[in-house]
Motif scaffolding. Sequence first.
Motif, PDB file in Angstrom:
ATOM      1  N   PRO A  68       0.829  -1.203   0.000  1.00 12.61           N
ATOM      2  CA  PRO A  68       0.000   0.000   0.000  1.00 12.61           C
ATOM      3  C   PRO A  68       0.866   1.256   0.000  1.00 12.61           C
ATOM      4  O   PRO A  68       1.841   1.368   0.727  1.00 12.61           O
ATOM      5  N   GLU A  69       0.487   2.193  -0.850  1.00  8.64           N
ATOM      6  CA  GLU A  69       1.213   3.451  -0.934  1.00  8.64           C
ATOM      7  C   GLU A  69       0.526   4.484  -0.055  1.00  8.64           C
ATOM      8  O   GLU A  69      -0.690   4.644  -0.088  1.00  8.64           O
ATOM      9  N   ALA A  70       1.333   5.185   0.712  1.00  5.92           N
ATOM     10  CA  ALA A  70       0.800   6.207   1.607  1.00  5.92           C
ATOM     11  C   ALA A  70       0.609   7.503   0.826  1.00  5.92           C
ATOM     12  O   ALA A  70       1.338   8.475   0.985  1.00  5.92           O
ATOM     13  N   THR A 119      -4.105   2.467   4.610  1.00  2.69           N
ATOM     14  CA  THR A 119      -2.733   2.518   4.106  1.00  2.69           C
ATOM     15  C   THR A 119      -1.740   2.882   5.201  1.00  2.69           C
ATOM     16  O   THR A 119      -0.546   2.588   5.063  1.00  2.69           O
ATOM     17  N   SER A 162      -8.883   0.411  -1.251  1.00  7.46           N
ATOM     18  CA  SER A 162      -8.467  -0.949  -0.910  1.00  7.46           C
ATOM     19  C   SER A 162      -8.921  -1.947  -1.970  1.00  7.46           C
ATOM     20  O   SER A 162      -8.220  -2.910  -2.276  1.00  7.46           O
ATOM     21  N   GLN A 169      -6.470  -1.951  -4.831  1.00  2.00           N
ATOM     22  CA  GLN A 169      -5.251  -2.669  -4.475  1.00  2.00           C
ATOM     23  C   GLN A 169      -5.489  -4.179  -4.445  1.00  2.00           C
ATOM     24  O   GLN A 169      -4.635  -4.964  -4.869  1.00  2.00           O
TER      25      GLN A 169
END
Length: 312
Positions: free
Chosen positions: A125-127, A161, A228, A231
């Motif tokens: 997960p990218e912040a 995330t 989500s 992803q």
Amino acid sequence: MRTTPPPAPEAHRSSPLWPNQLLATAQPQARALTAAYLHTLISLCPTDAHAPAYAQIVRSGHARRVLRRHASFLAQAARVPGPGPAGSVLARADQLAEYLDKLVTALPSHPGSMPRTPQAPGPVPEAWVEAEDDERILLATATAHPDDLVRMRWLHEGDFTIPLHAALFSSLTALARRGAPVDPITLLWEAQQRGLLRDGLGPAEILDLLAHPAGAPEHWGQKVLQRSLLQQASAVAARIEVLTADEATSVHQLATGSRRALSAVRGRWCQAIGPLAETPPSGWPVVPRAPAVRTPTARAGPRPRAPARPVR
């Protein structure tokens, strides 16, 4: 080749009568078939009685290629979201599920159908700045309006995330399940009991995170869940690509593994926007219900405020 009887051996040796008959019979169903490719098939078929087994090999390769193509479409829909990204991803997931249903019906089942291929690593997960802001507003708004949490059982810790945000949401739902009072102070106490104030994190930072509620929790929760979902769709596509790349995995194992990986993509999103979102799970306190949010744009703004009364 199995249904067209060959001519007499003398005629068969003197002229290409039988290949011509095969070509004329097969071309209506296989328009791309040529005489050269037909001769190639005949020369590579060592035993004509085994033709059904050879056909199954061809079908298996075709199924593997189609699955890989569906996985690439799903990954593309998750990577390049346009308007309504959840709808695009779910439409691709439905197309893949429909093909898997046909594949399972067409292929015979056999024992040991679990795929042997190792699990593909999921995307990290990218912040993103937008994701972080959405999660902060969700936590602040859910703390200000905890009664709405009973309709948000579709949102899980794994949808966040930022690990701190996930832990704070878990603390919020734990307070709501117990029927305990929920406000920034009680949430701070719950976070302290769970050991979240370690590693240099102080109470002032958590209180500042909860200081700006806006709109409805369901709106921000759906945004978090949608991110989500994208992803998760990418992870499912990667899983299917790993399965199809492993030649030791049979087509039935491909179908079984792909269906299991795909089954989780739609479920919680349907709960978030469907009637199931209105029913609180067992163990939660019963509270008066407000109308559930159906679309991400509904009730997005701050709650209306009454005008200030003049001071006498």
